[in-house]
Design an enzyme around this catalytic site. Structure first.
Site, short mmCIF file in Angstrom:
data_model
loop_
_atom_site.label_atom_id
_atom_site.label_comp_id
_atom_site.label_asym_id
_atom_site.label_seq_id
_atom_site.Cartn_x
_atom_site.Cartn_y
_atom_site.Cartn_z
N THR A 419 0.82 -1.24 -0.10
CA THR A 419 0.01 0.05 -0.02
C THR A 419 0.77 1.24 -0.06
O THR A 419 0.32 2.23 0.31
CB THR A 419 -0.80 -0.05 1.18
OG1 THR A 419 0.05 -0.21 2.49
CG2 THR A 419 -1.89 -1.16 1.04
N GLY A 421 2.03 4.50 -1.22
CA GLY A 421 1.61 5.44 -2.11
C GLY A 421 0.23 5.48 -2.21
O GLY A 421 -0.42 6.24 -3.06
N GLY A 423 -2.10 6.93 -0.47
CA GLY A 423 -2.59 8.41 -0.09
C GLY A 423 -2.26 9.37 -1.32
O GLY A 423 -3.23 10.26 -1.89
N1 ADP Z 1 -6.17 -2.32 1.69
C1 ADP Z 1 -6.91 -1.54 1.11
N2 ADP Z 1 -8.03 -1.93 0.58
C2 ADP Z 1 -8.72 -0.71 0.05
N3 ADP Z 1 -8.36 0.62 0.13
C3 ADP Z 1 -7.45 0.83 0.74
C4 ADP Z 1 -6.48 0.05 1.25
N4 ADP Z 1 -5.71 0.70 2.01
C5 ADP Z 1 -5.92 1.97 1.68
N5 ADP Z 1 -7.04 2.14 0.95
C6 ADP Z 1 -7.63 3.36 0.65
O1 ADP Z 1 -6.60 4.28 0.15
C7 ADP Z 1 -6.86 5.47 0.50
C8 ADP Z 1 -5.67 6.21 1.14
O2 ADP Z 1 -5.80 5.74 2.50
P1 ADP Z 1 -4.61 5.61 3.49
O3 ADP Z 1 -3.89 4.57 3.18
O4 ADP Z 1 -5.27 5.93 5.00
O5 ADP Z 1 -3.79 6.93 3.32
P2 ADP Z 1 -2.16 7.25 3.51
O6 ADP Z 1 -1.71 6.45 2.42
O7 ADP Z 1 -2.05 8.59 3.44
O8 ADP Z 1 -1.87 6.64 4.84
C9 ADP Z 1 -7.94 5.81 1.16
O9 ADP Z 1 -9.25 5.87 0.36
C10 ADP Z 1 -8.33 4.33 1.81
O10 ADP Z 1 -9.44 3.98 2.09
C1 MP5 Z 2 7.88 11.54 -1.42
C2 MP5 Z 2 6.83 11.05 -0.68
N1 MP5 Z 2 5.50 11.59 -0.62
C3 MP5 Z 2 4.68 11.14 -0.02
C4 MP5 Z 2 4.71 9.87 0.71
C5 MP5 Z 2 3.66 9.10 1.49
O1 MP5 Z 2 2.95 8.16 0.89
P1 MP5 Z 2 1.78 7.47 1.47
O2 MP5 Z 2 0.94 7.91 0.12
O3 MP5 Z 2 1.86 5.86 1.31
O4 MP5 Z 2 1.18 8.03 2.47
C6 MP5 Z 2 5.96 9.19 0.65
N2 MP5 Z 2 6.29 7.98 1.12
N3 MP5 Z 2 6.87 9.84 -0.15
MG MG Z 3 -0.40 9.78 3.08
#
Ligand code: ADP
Ligand code: MP5
Ligand code: MG
Length: 482
Positions: A419, A421, A423
């Site tokens: 996962t 990237g 976000g």
């Molecule tokens: N395993 C997964 N299955 C489906 N959607 C996911 C999964 N992990 C993250 N998401 C979705 O990915 C997006 C990014 O969320 P998140 O992972 O919380 O952000 P970040 O990368 O900033 O930590 C959101 O829409 C979340 O619901």
């Molecule tokens: C340069 C850069 N920018 C942002 C993220 C956040 O990653 P994520 O989407 O998993 O929160 C990262 N790992 N590196």
């Molecule tokens: Mg993020």
């Protein structure tokens, strides 16, 4: 008069049976409203004498010339030659394309109707400059017109390299469904000429078409991820996959892979400011995504540029900690980002840990997510999408607007440990959809679908939490491979 492969086509076609004076008046209005090409189609139209037909045709040609709009004649090559029209459109049962090309010469615009990929490829090979594909919807202008599915439309769009206009029953409301299908625009008869106010109808359709069919430029202001899964690299790939033109202003270069971040090299505020200036002064983006910004000075440059250039559709992903656990923002910069940049945004997309920091309260449940989003939204007067990726059983995200509206986006949890990237990808997909004209809720819903599909592709790179396959749906067609 110009006709370029990348021009937007708001293609007006004259209706059957009409009063000449009324038609001339309507053509004036449709041209003033922003049609970019006009076709005179004289089907089922009784003329008392040939002069009458010539006279009408010349008058309409003159109006098109005045408006700088190409003037095309349907089917009747003798008429096209007689008035020296800019081009000729031939249907599948009309004059063959190669003959039309021969008769009119290399400089004229030749358009052809096509209902199948086979017919489209033949018309292209015979020298057509554009294709009309349809009927996409039921239409009154051509009774018993055979329908063309969106699947066929897509196959044609992928298979040819000349512009395609969709045709058949298209109006302001169903046009949005034709986005992302490879169209250069739409051809319309009734929606323009049978409208109560053809000028206004054309204006509205032109405005919508600009968003739907012109390649929109989107800017990401973020950090570089050497492993290509997050940051600038994820953003640009997401934009490409979502049919917009990606541009970047880099805040920081990270040495990073799926196992962690081993180096952060921030650019100077001047280096960031000059990238922003270069982009905004030449290609004003239709939307902006902001990701990793680690220092106060860099945040300040961004706030300044957003105000100076009145940036639209700004989506902020307040990146704090990478999925691998490394800190990506200095503590002092968080508050400056919140105070100076959030109010300039139309959406911010914190994950659960980021929402806890911004709201100053703990999150243990879905209700807590909603409460935190409400608090942040009220504090900074901005819509907040609190993302639930860090939960275990679902992947539900909640949107709260400054007006207090709450919208849950339910997401099935995809069983994939990769996962890195997510976000970055989600916020870039939202920015891409906003650039294409979606409202906020639609932009988020579609972005979430894209993200789920990219996760479901189960790419597995690297030894840690790997990247998604941003390009799962992209295929390049090489004509020479046939
Ligand atoms: N395993 C997964 N299955 C489906 N959607 C996911 C999964 N992990 C993250 N998401 C979705 O990915 C997006 C990014 O969320 P998140 O992972 O919380 O952000 P970040 O990368 O900033 O930590 C959101 O829409 C979340 O619901
Ligand atoms: C340069 C850069 N920018 C942002 C993220 C956040 O990653 P994520 O989407 O998993 O929160 C990262 N790992 N590196
Ligand atoms: Mg993020």
């Amino acid at each position: 008069m110009t006709f370029n492969k990348n021009d937007l086509l708001v293609y007006a076609i004259t209706p059957d049976r009409f009063d000449h004076d009324e038609l001339i008046q309507q053509v004036k209005e449709v041209l003033a409203g922003g049609a970019t090409i006009l076709q005179l189609r004289l089907k089922d139209h009784p003329f008392k004498a040939q002069e009458e037909k010539l006279d009408l045709t010349k008058k309409i040609k003159a109006l098109c010339q005045e408006a700088g709009v190409p003037f095309i004649i349907d089917d009747d090559y003798e008429l096209a030659l007689a008035v020296d029209a800019d081009g000729l459109h031939v249907g599948e049962d009309d004059l063959p394309v190669d003959q039309a090309r021969q008769l009119l010469g290399p400089e004229k615009i030749i358009g052809a109707s096509a209902k199948s990929l086979d017919a489209a490829l033949k018309a292209q090979a015979a020298g057509a400059d554009y294709l009309g594909v349809g009927a996409l919807y039921p239409t009154q202008s051509k009774a018993n017109a055979q329908g063309t599915s969106l699947t066929t439309l897509r196959a044609i769009a992928q298979g040819v390299n000349i512009p395609i206009v969709g045709i058949g029953g298209i109006n302001l409301y169903n046009m949005a469904n034709l986005r992302d299908q490879g169209l250069a625009g739409v051809a319309l008869i009734s929606a323009l000429f049978k409208a109560e106010d053809p000028y206004q109808a054309t204006q509205e359709i032109r405005k919508a078409a600009e968003k739907l069919f012109k390649l929109q430029a989107v800017l990401t202001i973020a950090g570089s991820d050497s492993s290509g899964g997050a940051g600038i690299q994820a953003d640009l790939k997401t934009m490409q996959a979502n049919g917009v033109f990606g541009m970047s202003a880099i805040t920081s270069v990270t040495a990073q892979n799926t196992r962690g971040v081993t180096g952060v090299y921030d650019l100077s505020p001047e280096a960031l400011a000059s990238q922003l200036q270069a982009v905004f002064e030449d290609i004003p983006p239709a939307s902006v995504k902001i990701g990793m910004v680690s220092q106060v000075e860099l945040v300040e440059e961004i706030a300044e540029a957003l105000k100076t250039y009145q940036a639209k559709n700004v989506v902020v992903d307040p990146v704090m900690v990478a999925t691998s656990g490394s800190n990506l923002i200095q503590d002092q910069a968080v508050q400056v980002l919140a105070d100076q940049v959030f109010p300039l945004a139309c959406l911010i997309t914190p994950n659960i840990p980021e929402s806890q920091v911004l709201a100053g309260q703990d999150i243990h449940s879905a209700a807590d997510m909603e409460a935190a989003a409400k608090k942040i939204s009220q504090t900074y007067q901005v819509a907040v999408l609190c993302k639930g990726g860090h939960r275990v059983n679902d992947a539900n995200d909640v949107l709260v607007t400054p007006e207090g509206e709450v919208h849950w986006f339910k997401g099935e949890r995809v069983d994939n440990p990769n996962t890195h990237g997510t976000g970055c990808t989600l916020s870039s997909a939202i920015a891409s959809n906003l650039a294409k004209g979606d409202d906020l809720v639609t932009a988020i819903a579609r972005a979430k679908t894209y993200l789920s599909l990219a996760l479901k592709d189960q790419l597995n790179l690297g030894q840690g939490s790997g990247p998604l396959n941003h390009g799962f749906g992209l295929l390049t067609y090489y004509p020479s491979d046939d």
